[in-house]
Motif scaffolding. Structure first.
Motif, PDB file in Angstrom:
ATOM      1  N   PHE A  84      23.887  14.431  45.126  1.00  0.00           N
ATOM      2  CA  PHE A  84      24.019  14.506  43.672  1.00  0.00           C
ATOM      3  C   PHE A  84      25.131  15.444  43.236  1.00  0.00           C
ATOM      4  CE2 PHE A  84      23.032  16.717  39.677  1.00  0.00           C
ATOM      5  CZ  PHE A  84      23.122  15.644  38.803  1.00  0.00           C
ATOM      6  N   LYS A  85      25.255  16.585  43.901  1.00  0.00           N
ATOM      7  CA  LYS A  85      26.272  17.565  43.502  1.00  0.00           C
ATOM      8  C   LYS A  85      27.679  16.977  43.607  1.00  0.00           C
ATOM      9  CE  LYS A  85      27.631  22.407  44.143  1.00  0.00           C
ATOM     10  NZ  LYS A  85      29.069  22.145  44.032  1.00  0.00           N
ATOM     11  N   THR A  86      27.900  16.191  44.674  1.00  0.00           N
ATOM     12  CA  THR A  86      29.216  15.554  44.839  1.00  0.00           C
ATOM     13  C   THR A  86      29.491  14.609  43.675  1.00  0.00           C
ATOM     14  OG1 THR A  86      29.035  15.669  47.248  1.00  0.00           O
ATOM     15  CG2 THR A  86      30.621  14.105  46.335  1.00  0.00           C
ATOM     16  N   TYR A  87      28.484  13.821  43.320  1.00  0.00           N
ATOM     17  CA  TYR A  87      28.621  12.895  42.189  1.00  0.00           C
ATOM     18  C   TYR A  87      28.889  13.657  40.894  1.00  0.00           C
ATOM     19  CZ  TYR A  87      26.902  10.342  38.139  1.00  0.00           C
ATOM     20  OH  TYR A  87      26.769   9.807  36.889  1.00  0.00           O
ATOM     21  N   TRP A  88      28.080  14.666  40.637  1.00  0.00           N
ATOM     22  CA  TRP A  88      28.179  15.408  39.379  1.00  0.00           C
ATOM     23  C   TRP A  88      29.504  16.163  39.277  1.00  0.00           C
ATOM     24  CZ3 TRP A  88      26.783  15.612  34.659  1.00  0.00           C
ATOM     25  CH2 TRP A  88      26.783  16.793  33.916  1.00  0.00           C
ATOM     26  N   ASP A  89      29.906  16.812  40.367  1.00  0.00           N
ATOM     27  CA  ASP A  89      31.147  17.581  40.352  1.00  0.00           C
ATOM     28  C   ASP A  89      32.377  16.691  40.181  1.00  0.00           C
ATOM     29  OD1 ASP A  89      29.713  19.882  40.675  1.00  0.00           O
ATOM     30  OD2 ASP A  89      30.153  20.113  42.820  1.00  0.00           O
ATOM     31  N   ASN A  90      32.327  15.506  40.769  1.00  0.00           N
ATOM     32  CA  ASN A  90      33.504  14.631  40.744  1.00  0.00           C
ATOM     33  C   ASN A  90      33.630  13.809  39.471  1.00  0.00           C
ATOM     34  OD1 ASN A  90      34.197  15.532  43.249  1.00  0.00           O
ATOM     35  ND2 ASN A  90      33.438  13.727  44.344  1.00  0.00           N
ATOM     36  N   ASN A  91      32.496  13.493  38.845  1.00  0.00           N
ATOM     37  CA  ASN A  91      32.532  12.540  37.736  1.00  0.00           C
ATOM     38  C   ASN A  91      31.971  13.048  36.421  1.00  0.00           C
ATOM     39  OD1 ASN A  91      33.691  10.479  39.268  1.00  0.00           O
ATOM     40  ND2 ASN A  91      31.714   9.832  40.053  1.00  0.00           N
ATOM     41  N   ALA A  92      30.707  13.426  36.455  1.00  0.00           N
ATOM     42  CA  ALA A  92      29.960  13.581  35.210  1.00  0.00           C
ATOM     43  C   ALA A  92      30.538  14.565  34.194  1.00  0.00           C
ATOM     44  CB  ALA A  92      28.514  13.959  35.534  1.00  0.00           C
ATOM     45  N   PRO A  93      31.053  15.726  34.586  1.00  0.00           N
ATOM     46  CA  PRO A  93      31.499  16.687  33.564  1.00  0.00           C
ATOM     47  C   PRO A  93      32.629  16.171  32.676  1.00  0.00           C
ATOM     48  CG  PRO A  93      31.223  17.770  35.680  1.00  0.00           C
ATOM     49  CD  PRO A  93      31.144  16.291  35.923  1.00  0.00           C
ATOM     50  N   TYR A  94      33.289  15.101  33.096  1.00  0.00           N
ATOM     51  CA  TYR A  94      34.436  14.622  32.332  1.00  0.00           C
ATOM     52  C   TYR A  94      34.054  13.658  31.216  1.00  0.00           C
ATOM     53  CZ  TYR A  94      36.844  16.761  36.220  1.00  0.00           C
ATOM     54  OH  TYR A  94      37.270  17.661  37.156  1.00  0.00           O
ATOM     55  N   GLY A  95      32.780  13.339  31.092  1.00  0.00           N
ATOM     56  CA  GLY A  95      32.312  12.500  30.006  1.00  0.00           C
ATOM     57  C   GLY A  95      33.117  11.222  29.863  1.00  0.00           C
ATOM     58  N   GLY A  96      33.686  10.982  28.686  1.00  0.00           N
ATOM     59  CA  GLY A  96      34.393   9.745  28.403  1.00  0.00           C
ATOM     60  C   GLY A  96      35.779   9.652  28.997  1.00  0.00           C
ATOM     61  N   VAL A  97      36.206  10.661  29.715  1.00  0.00           N
ATOM     62  CA  VAL A  97      37.564  10.647  30.249  1.00  0.00           C
ATOM     63  C   VAL A  97      37.691   9.758  31.483  1.00  0.00           C
ATOM     64  CG1 VAL A  97      39.418  12.044  31.221  1.00  0.00           C
ATOM     65  CG2 VAL A  97      38.054  12.932  29.325  1.00  0.00           C
ATOM     66  N   TYR A  98      36.698   9.837  32.380  1.00  0.00           N
ATOM     67  CA  TYR A  98      36.858   9.131  33.650  1.00  0.00           C
ATOM     68  C   TYR A  98      36.538   7.641  33.497  1.00  0.00           C
ATOM     69  CZ  TYR A  98      31.806   9.209  34.488  1.00  0.00           C
ATOM     70  OH  TYR A  98      30.473   9.017  34.410  1.00  0.00           O
ATOM     71  N   ALA A  99      36.908   6.877  34.508  1.00  0.00           N
ATOM     72  CA  ALA A  99      36.984   5.418  34.399  1.00  0.00           C
ATOM     73  C   ALA A  99      35.656   4.725  34.106  1.00  0.00           C
ATOM     74  CB  ALA A  99      37.591   4.840  35.673  1.00  0.00           C
ATOM     75  N   TYR A 100      34.527   5.287  34.572  1.00  0.00           N
ATOM     76  CA  TYR A 100      33.261   4.567  34.484  1.00  0.00           C
ATOM     77  C   TYR A 100      32.345   5.090  33.375  1.00  0.00           C
ATOM     78  CZ  TYR A 100      34.710   2.483  38.854  1.00  0.00           C
ATOM     79  OH  TYR A 100      35.418   1.794  39.817  1.00  0.00           O
ATOM     80  N   ALA A 101      32.891   5.890  32.472  1.00  0.00           N
ATOM     81  CA  ALA A 101      32.066   6.452  31.403  1.00  0.00           C
ATOM     82  C   ALA A 101      31.441   5.369  30.541  1.00  0.00           C
ATOM     83  CB  ALA A 101      32.902   7.397  30.542  1.00  0.00           C
ATOM     84  N   ASP A 102      32.181   4.306  30.268  1.00  0.00           N
ATOM     85  CA  ASP A 102      31.656   3.252  29.393  1.00  0.00           C
ATOM     86  C   ASP A 102      30.479   2.538  30.046  1.00  0.00           C
ATOM     87  OD1 ASP A 102      31.790   1.985  26.906  1.00  0.00           O
ATOM     88  OD2 ASP A 102      32.706   0.226  27.806  1.00  0.00           O
ATOM     89  N   ILE A 103      30.572   2.316  31.362  1.00  0.00           N
ATOM     90  CA  ILE A 103      29.470   1.685  32.088  1.00  0.00           C
ATOM     91  C   ILE A 103      28.225   2.557  32.036  1.00  0.00           C
ATOM     92  CG2 ILE A 103      28.642   1.110  34.410  1.00  0.00           C
ATOM     93  CD1 ILE A 103      31.442  -0.021  34.983  1.00  0.00           C
ATOM     94  N   GLU A 104      28.391   3.850  32.315  1.00  0.00           N
ATOM     95  CA  GLU A 104      27.247   4.765  32.289  1.00  0.00           C
ATOM     96  C   GLU A 104      26.682   4.876  30.876  1.00  0.00           C
ATOM     97  OE1 GLU A 104      28.445   8.432  34.006  1.00  0.00           O
ATOM     98  OE2 GLU A 104      28.562   7.626  36.040  1.00  0.00           O
ATOM     99  N   ASP A 105      27.565   4.871  29.887  1.00  0.00           N
ATOM    100  CA  ASP A 105      27.129   4.958  28.499  1.00  0.00           C
ATOM    101  C   ASP A 105      26.249   3.770  28.125  1.00  0.00           C
ATOM    102  OD1 ASP A 105      27.586   6.327  25.782  1.00  0.00           O
ATOM    103  OD2 ASP A 105      28.104   4.236  25.363  1.00  0.00           O
TER     104      ASP A 105
END
Length: 212
Positions: free
Chosen positions: A78-99
Motif C-alpha cells: 500500500f505504501k508504494t501505491y500511496w507514495d507513487n500515486n495518491a497524494p497527487y490527486g487529479g494530477v496523475y493519469a488515473y485520477a479520473d478512473i479512481e474518482d
C-alpha cells in the motif's frame, strides 16, 4: 474338497468386493474434492465478472479497459501505491478512473477529485488487491482442474463414467465462464446478460453433479 473350493471362491469374491468398495470410496473422495474446487472457481468467476461489470458501469466504456488494466497492476504494498500515486490527486493519469469508481461505490466524497485521502486510498487499494487475487485464482484453478480431470478420467472413467460425465459437464461450463470473465467484450448490457446466462446454466449443472 468341494467345501475347500467353495471357501476359496468365497474368499476371492470377498477380496473383489473389498477392492470395489475401496475404489468407490476413493472415487467419491476425489469427486467431492474436485466438485468443491469447481465451486470455488465459479465463485471467483462470479466475483471477477461482477466487479468488471460494476467498474465498467462506473467509469464508462471509454475508460473501462484502462481501469481494468490499472487495477490489476497496482502494487501489492500500500505504501508504494500511496507514495507513487495518491497524494497527487487529479494530477496523475488515473485520477479520473479512481474518482469515478470511488464515487460509484460511495467511499469518495463528491467534493474531491481523484484520491486525496489515505482512507479513500485504502478502500481502493483493498478492492484492487481482492480483484487481483480472484483474477489470478481463476486462471490457476482452471489449469489445476484441467490436470485433475485427466487423472480422474484415466483412473476411474471405466467404472464411474456416468458420474464423471456429470462432473465434467459442470467443469466445462465453469471453465468457459472463467475465460469469459477475464475477457469482457461487447456492450455493457450484453456482458451483463451473458453473466446471467452462465450463472443460470452453471446452477443447473452444479445441482446435477451434486450426487455425493
Amino acid at each position: 474338497m468341494k467345501k475347500a473350493i467353495f471357501l476359496f471362491l468365497a474368499f476371492v469374491m470377498c477380496l473383489s468386493l473389498c477392492a470395489c468398495g475401496t475404489s468407490a470410496a476413493k472415487f467419491q473422495e476425489a469427486y467431492t474434492e474436485t466438485y468443491d474446487k469447481i465451486e470455488t472457481l465459479n465463485g471467483s468467476c462470479e466475483y471477477v465478472s461482477s466487479l468488471m461489470y460494476d467498474i465498467w458501469d462506473a467509469v464508462g466504456v471509454d475508460y473501462a479497459h484502462d481501469a481494468f488494466v490499472y487495477m490489476l497492476n497496482i502494487p501489492e504494498d500500500f505504501k508504494t501505491y500511496w507514495d507513487n500515486n495518491a497524494p497527487y490527486g487529479g494530477v496523475y493519469a488515473y485520477a479520473d478512473i479512481e474518482d469515478r469508481i470511488g464515487k460509484a461505490y460511495g467511499w469518495l466524497h463528491d467534493t474531491t477529485y481523484g484520491i486525496c485521502l489515505s482512507s479513500d486510498a485504502e478502500e481502493f487499494h483493498a478492492m484492487c488487491m481482492e480483484f487481483q487475487s480472484k483474477f489470478a485464482a481463476v486462471s490457476q484453478l482452471d489449469e489445476e482442474l484441467a490436470e485433475e480431470f485427466k487423472t480422474l478420467r484415466s483412473s476411474y472413467y471405466e467404472d464411474f463414467g456416468t458420474e464423471f460425465d456429470l462432473l465434467y459437464d459442470y467443469y466445462v461450463e465453469v471453465s468457459s465462464f472463467a475465460e469469459f470473465s477475464q475477457n469482457p467484450s461487447g456492450s455493457l448490457r450484453s456482458f451483463g446478460q451473458e453473466i446471467d446466462t452462465y450463472q443460470s446454466e452453471i446452477s443447473k449443472l452444479a445441482k446435477a453433479a451434486d450426487i455425493y
